[in-house]
Each structure stands twice: as structure tokens, then as C-alpha cells.
Design an enzyme around this catalytic site. Sequence first.
Site, PDB file in Angstrom:
ATOM      1  N   THR A   1      51.879  55.802 -53.760  1.00 27.50           N
ATOM      2  CA  THR A   1      52.653  56.494 -52.273  1.00 27.50           C
ATOM      3  C   THR A   1      51.139  57.896 -52.649  1.00 27.50           C
ATOM      4  O   THR A   1      50.558  57.832 -52.023  1.00 27.50           O
ATOM      5  CB  THR A   1      53.216  57.086 -51.738  1.00 27.50           C
ATOM      6  OG1 THR A   1      54.045  55.496 -51.549  1.00 27.50           O
ATOM      7  CG2 THR A   1      53.408  57.344 -50.351  1.00 27.50           C
ATOM      8  N   THR A   2      51.292  59.023 -53.462  1.00 28.49           N
ATOM      9  CA  THR A   2      50.682  60.017 -53.674  1.00 28.49           C
ATOM     10  C   THR A   2      48.888  59.243 -54.112  1.00 28.49           C
ATOM     11  O   THR A   2      48.338  60.096 -53.929  1.00 28.49           O
ATOM     12  CB  THR A   2      51.430  60.572 -54.994  1.00 28.49           C
ATOM     13  OG1 THR A   2      52.584  60.422 -54.046  1.00 28.49           O
ATOM     14  CG2 THR A   2      50.523  61.952 -55.091  1.00 28.49           C
TER      15      THR A   2
ATOM     16  N   TYR B   1      55.966  47.754 -42.665  1.00 29.10           N
ATOM     17  CA  TYR B   1      55.461  47.062 -41.314  1.00 29.10           C
ATOM     18  C   TYR B   1      56.260  45.791 -40.771  1.00 29.10           C
ATOM     19  O   TYR B   1      55.953  45.415 -39.828  1.00 29.10           O
ATOM     20  CB  TYR B   1      53.582  47.111 -41.472  1.00 29.10           C
ATOM     21  CG  TYR B   1      53.293  47.151 -40.501  1.00 29.10           C
ATOM     22  CD1 TYR B   1      52.924  47.818 -39.409  1.00 29.10           C
ATOM     23  CD2 TYR B   1      53.172  45.747 -39.784  1.00 29.10           C
ATOM     24  CE1 TYR B   1      52.556  47.535 -37.903  1.00 29.10           C
ATOM     25  CE2 TYR B   1      52.846  45.243 -38.142  1.00 29.10           C
ATOM     26  CZ  TYR B   1      51.922  46.176 -37.656  1.00 29.10           C
ATOM     27  OH  TYR B   1      51.290  46.056 -36.445  1.00 29.10           O
TER      28      TYR B   1
ATOM     29  N   TYR C   1      61.145  50.609 -54.967  1.00 28.82           N
ATOM     30  CA  TYR C   1      60.901  52.046 -54.232  1.00 28.82           C
ATOM     31  C   TYR C   1      61.172  51.800 -53.410  1.00 28.82           C
ATOM     32  O   TYR C   1      61.131  51.226 -52.822  1.00 28.82           O
ATOM     33  CB  TYR C   1      59.624  51.936 -54.628  1.00 28.82           C
ATOM     34  CG  TYR C   1      58.930  53.313 -54.320  1.00 28.82           C
ATOM     35  CD1 TYR C   1      59.541  54.060 -53.923  1.00 28.82           C
ATOM     36  CD2 TYR C   1      57.706  53.187 -53.770  1.00 28.82           C
ATOM     37  CE1 TYR C   1      59.459  55.539 -53.166  1.00 28.82           C
ATOM     38  CE2 TYR C   1      57.107  54.600 -53.275  1.00 28.82           C
ATOM     39  CZ  TYR C   1      58.129  55.779 -52.957  1.00 28.82           C
ATOM     40  OH  TYR C   1      57.338  56.753 -52.623  1.00 28.82           O
TER      41      TYR C   1
ATOM     42  N   ARG D   1      58.855  55.747 -45.158  1.00 30.21           N
ATOM     43  CA  ARG D   1      57.595  55.135 -44.480  1.00 30.21           C
ATOM     44  C   ARG D   1      57.372  53.545 -44.861  1.00 30.21           C
ATOM     45  O   ARG D   1      55.946  53.177 -44.035  1.00 30.21           O
ATOM     46  CB  ARG D   1      56.768  55.264 -46.635  1.00 30.21           C
ATOM     47  CG  ARG D   1      56.260  57.065 -46.181  1.00 30.21           C
ATOM     48  CD  ARG D   1      55.522  57.046 -47.596  1.00 30.21           C
ATOM     49  NE  ARG D   1      55.186  58.481 -47.564  1.00 30.21           N
ATOM     50  CZ  ARG D   1      53.895  58.806 -47.426  1.00 30.21           C
ATOM     51  NH1 ARG D   1      53.450  58.213 -46.629  1.00 30.21           N
ATOM     52  NH2 ARG D   1      53.874  60.392 -47.786  1.00 30.21           N
TER      53      ARG D   1
ATOM     54  N   LYS E   1      63.185  53.810 -57.515  1.00 28.89           N
ATOM     55  CA  LYS E   1      63.057  55.462 -57.302  1.00 28.89           C
ATOM     56  C   LYS E   1      63.605  55.597 -55.878  1.00 28.89           C
ATOM     57  O   LYS E   1      63.224  54.312 -55.130  1.00 28.89           O
ATOM     58  CB  LYS E   1      61.317  55.212 -57.046  1.00 28.89           C
ATOM     59  CG  LYS E   1      61.080  56.168 -56.738  1.00 28.89           C
ATOM     60  CD  LYS E   1      59.158  56.738 -56.108  1.00 28.89           C
ATOM     61  CE  LYS E   1      58.725  57.642 -56.444  1.00 28.89           C
ATOM     62  NZ  LYS E   1      57.304  57.797 -55.719  1.00 28.89           N
TER      63      LYS E   1
ATOM     64  N   ILE F   1      59.815  60.604 -60.364  1.00 28.24           N
ATOM     65  CA  ILE F   1      58.962  60.119 -60.249  1.00 28.24           C
ATOM     66  C   ILE F   1      58.620  61.422 -59.196  1.00 28.24           C
ATOM     67  O   ILE F   1      58.055  60.975 -57.967  1.00 28.24           O
ATOM     68  CB  ILE F   1      58.521  58.519 -59.804  1.00 28.24           C
ATOM     69  CG1 ILE F   1      59.432  58.095 -60.656  1.00 28.24           C
ATOM     70  CG2 ILE F   1      57.117  58.933 -59.450  1.00 28.24           C
ATOM     71  CD1 ILE F   1      59.866  56.518 -60.295  1.00 28.24           C
TER      72      ILE F   1
END
Length: 325
Positions: A50-51, A113, A139, A144, A167, A207
Amino acid sequence: MSRSENPFGQVLVALVTPFTADGEVLWADVEKHIDDVINQGADGIVVTGTTGETSTLTDPEKIRLVEVAKSVANGRAKVITGGGSNETAHAIELYKHSEKAGADGVMIVTPYYNKPTQAGVLTHFRMIADATDLPVILYDIPGRTGIPIRYETILRAAKHPNIRAVKDAKGDLSEVSRVLNQTDLLYFAGDDANALPTLAIGGTGLIGVTANIAAAPYRTMVDAVNANDLATATAAHQALEPLVRATMTHVPGTVAAKYILHGLGRISSPRVRLPLVGPEESEAALIEDELALVGVIPGVDFSNFRPDRNAAAGGALPKVAGTTR
């Protein structure tokens, strides 16, 4: 494989992807930044998460990031490829290519989504884990993706031999404790503020976004927990608190991290790719106010922080348009 066998490291950096002012990947900065965080104590590098702005990276960029990270790390840190896809077939292909490129592990985000049922989520994870020999981190970031990985799904996924870790960006530490009591899964804090609490209940590491800026205090924290030195770990946590707030509160973490790294002279541009944009004046002011509260942090000299709000303004498209496939 028992929990004591950790193939990922403990201080993992959710790596930003440095761009030029035009939005192209700046490979020299990628190499320098990876070397910087490893020298500060990171033993794991998560690219294309993501980052790292995975949603706006092309597939060739994602594979090259694995190759570059592997080359720069040169055995000093594990290289984990993050992101994935909400299309199972596409995710499988990405991870196969990442494995060939030298990745040491893969991190699979919950399908976003589509909002599949938990049966669909589990099938997605299992099929990807079947398609690679690499150890897998799940994750869990419902803020999100729109859906969580439910407790029962995590227990079922844990039975797959390649699925080794989670995570957690859900923040339910009581659930983390339940899973740790019933499986051999490794747990990594996915919210920077929860790094020490996660370690304190038996988690493995973090993380982190803020680790792009200050990996050394996280190394201190993890090493102190490993040595049963709660006082030292707590001191590191407290020193990081205003920096975590500056990075994670006012704008997306990627945006703030790049703004801060650029102000410290550690990357050439704070540019992010559209639809992300740099902090507005009011947001930049809030970030700077938080940074003013940061004390002495090993490896970072905030007295040299020189923000450039003009450079950060807006977002960019890469010059060479690319699809996600």
C-alpha cells in the site's frame, strides 16, 4: 514449521516508491532508500505494498522493484512482494513472476472492491499459496479492502503449509491473541501505533510506514522485547509516538512519509501518483506541527528538516501510460 522459524524478519519497512517530479520511478532513489533503511536496522523490505503505491504501479515496475530490492539487500534483509490483485488469476501471475525475480516471501492483501464472501477470500488465499513455494503473509486491512479476514477464516487459512503470517491492520488485539493461542502464525503489526502492543502479546514484528523514516527505534524496540526489556521497548515506543502521529493521521501514510523524507533530503521528490496528491497547505502545517514535538530519534536529525510544500503539491501520472496487466 513452528512460530520460532521466521522467514520474514522482524523490522519490515513498507517501502515508499520514490518518483521523479513527473511520476516516473526514480530507481537511484529506490536503491539508496533501501540501503538507508537496512543500515538503520530493517531486516525486511516490503515492496509494492500500500505504501509503495501498488495500485498505480505497472506490473513491470512491480517485478523490477523486487529485483532491485533483492540486489541492494544482498542477503542483509528479506524481500517481500506486497499488493497482489483483486483478481485471483492476476495475483497468481504476479507472485509467480515475483518469485522468479528473487522475492523471499509474498504478502497477499484481502481481495478488494469485489467484496467476496469469506469462502471466496479463503479460496483466493489458498490458490495463491498453492501457486508459490514462498512463505505467505496475509494482509488484513478492512479499512481499505472493504472486508475483514474473519477469525474463523484465519484459522482455516493457517492450515495451509505456505501461509505463515498475518499483517494485522484491523487493530483487534484480542482477536490476535486468540489466533496466536490456536495457531503457529506469525503476527506483524500493520498499524505503526500498535507495534509494541502487538509484540507484547506475542507478535513477531511490524510492517511499518514510519520505519521508512526511522527504522532504528523499531529495531531497538524489537530487540528489547526479544531481551525481555520492557522499559527500553516502551521508551522507543514513546519516542516514536509523535512521528507516528505526523505520518499516519492527517493524510495517507504514503503522502506524509514522502513529504517528510523529502524534507529530510532522503528522497529527491515527494511526488505521489494520482489519484493521490501531496498535502495541502493546512495538512502540511499539521504534519510539521507534529514533527516539532519529535525528540531525539536515532538515525534521524529533524533539525535538518526543510519542507517544500510546492514540490509536494498535486500528484502526477507516469509519462509512459501503463495498465495494471
